[in-house]
Design an enzyme around this catalytic site. Sequence first.
Site, PDB file in Angstrom:
ATOM      1  N   ASP A   1       0.857  -1.190   0.067  1.00 35.41           N
ATOM      2  CA  ASP A   1       0.010  -0.040  -0.216  1.00 35.41           C
ATOM      3  C   ASP A   1       0.799   1.325   0.178  1.00 35.41           C
ATOM      4  OD1 ASP A   1      -2.285  -1.905   0.453  1.00 35.41           O
ATOM      5  OD2 ASP A   1      -2.076  -1.851   2.693  1.00 35.41           O
TER       6      ASP A   1
ATOM      7  N   GLU B   1     -11.370   0.934  -3.908  1.00 37.76           N
ATOM      8  CA  GLU B   1     -10.739   1.359  -2.816  1.00 37.76           C
ATOM      9  C   GLU B   1      -9.424   2.161  -3.072  1.00 37.76           C
ATOM     10  OE1 GLU B   1      -9.663  -2.123  -0.698  1.00 37.76           O
ATOM     11  OE2 GLU B   1      -8.936  -3.131  -2.676  1.00 37.76           O
TER      12      GLU B   1
END
Length: 512
Positions: A29, A211
């Site tokens: 991430d 997302e």
Amino acid sequence: MTTSFDGPVFGDPVPPVFGDPVLPGFRPDPSVCRVGADYYLVTSSFEWFPGLPVFHSRDLVTWRRIGSALDRASQLDLDGCEPSRGLFAPTIRHYDGVFHLVCTLMDGPGHFVVTATDPAGPWSEPHWLDGDGFDPSLFFDDGPDDGDGDGDGDSGGDSDGRAWFTAARVVDEAAGHTEIWMREYLPRERRLTGPEHVLWSGSHPGARWSEAPHLYKIDGSYLLLTAEGGTDVDHSVVAARAARVTGPYEGAPGNPVLPPAKGPVTCTGHADLVQTPDGDWRAVLLGVRPGSALGRETFLSRITWEEGWPVFSPVVHSDLRRPLHDDFATLSADWSTLRTPPARFWTTGDGLRLQLRPDRLGERTTPSLLARPQEQPDCDVSTELHFTPAAPAEQAGLAVVLDDDTHLLFLRTTGGLSLRHGPELLAGVPVPPGPVRLGVRIRGFNHTFAHAAPDGAWQDLATIEATFLRPLFTSIQLGLYATSNGRPSTNQAHFTRFDITYPSRQETPGGP
């Protein structure tokens, strides 16, 4: 069969798809920003402490860890945190001389922001933000359009100077249906204000797990970049555009702009854009090298533009396999603990000394474990241990850890050496009192454990096909561990060094 754990060996680089990872191992991430000639990047850390590692680079390829955004117990309480929970998906941005980092503490109070004038720290105490969901991001509307691309908002441009907070939230978990929402962010007050806006719910009606939202202002339009498909083999990058920051957003005709990847690198997504000083664009993103226990790593892609939409291209660079030798003069920033330690249980300077404590792996506490990410599928790990157990419960040694429930432990005990998978004894061997070297040769999921006297030859104990170490959100950590298994103790385990080396690509099967 003997095993060698000594001396650096470099291999030939593997032909890359997105290039080899610029941050290998447990670095999922990624989020990046630039200030002048300097790039700063953060990644998720889940239940590991210190939380949210911060890296610096001048070329987006060579990164150095400079600290962590959450490195004090007062900032972060991970007590009882479940595996693969904790800190999800941070975003780092720079505005008006201040770094703002947003993240979500899952199973906790939720979203928060920490700030610093120096990305190496110290960072502020968390300011908790309203709203549900995960994968938060910040967008400063007068940053990217000021003409120099560094995101510092120093000339204002033609925007209104407002800042915005975005995040994803679940609408229907069973269907994987999510939406991207936004509210205004007040950077000086570190809080959200005003009405909520729903920006996006996926590139098509059946889209799953929209997302990782990031907003940018490019050539006068607002670009929304999201991930889609879930962080697995269907992971992709989707783009949408609007004339106003609050929308409505129109998806790219060719969505996903980065489709699910096939080949040596898969699961690519969760991308964040940054502009270089020369005006070019790059993206950092996560990806996975299949067939290994390394999990989600940080990769780099070159961005070009077609009709205002981003096009992802490979960036090729060499695979640097730097061997590690740590004699613990100090404790480097690359070492982590499971959850937030209630007190320091280690000393350095004369090697590493771990205090034996009742806490143990398998519990939702902070055991006496210091670990660092495994960075390549094949590596040799070794340490030298000086430790005399004073009772059967006292054990110390080498750890290969996915999480509390899934790990391999190679430990000195009162009966010699034991190799365990959780509570299960896999192998054991008596050894004489005194110092002992412990090692593990890792080839993908194949783990060969070996031992030696300080000046002796390595002797293999057992080979384990450890497919149970397959990651989900986190990935393999290599570490040093000591426990008194529920009983009080004043004993210490003394590790004089820790080494990671890499095998030759030409090694024959079954040997170095």
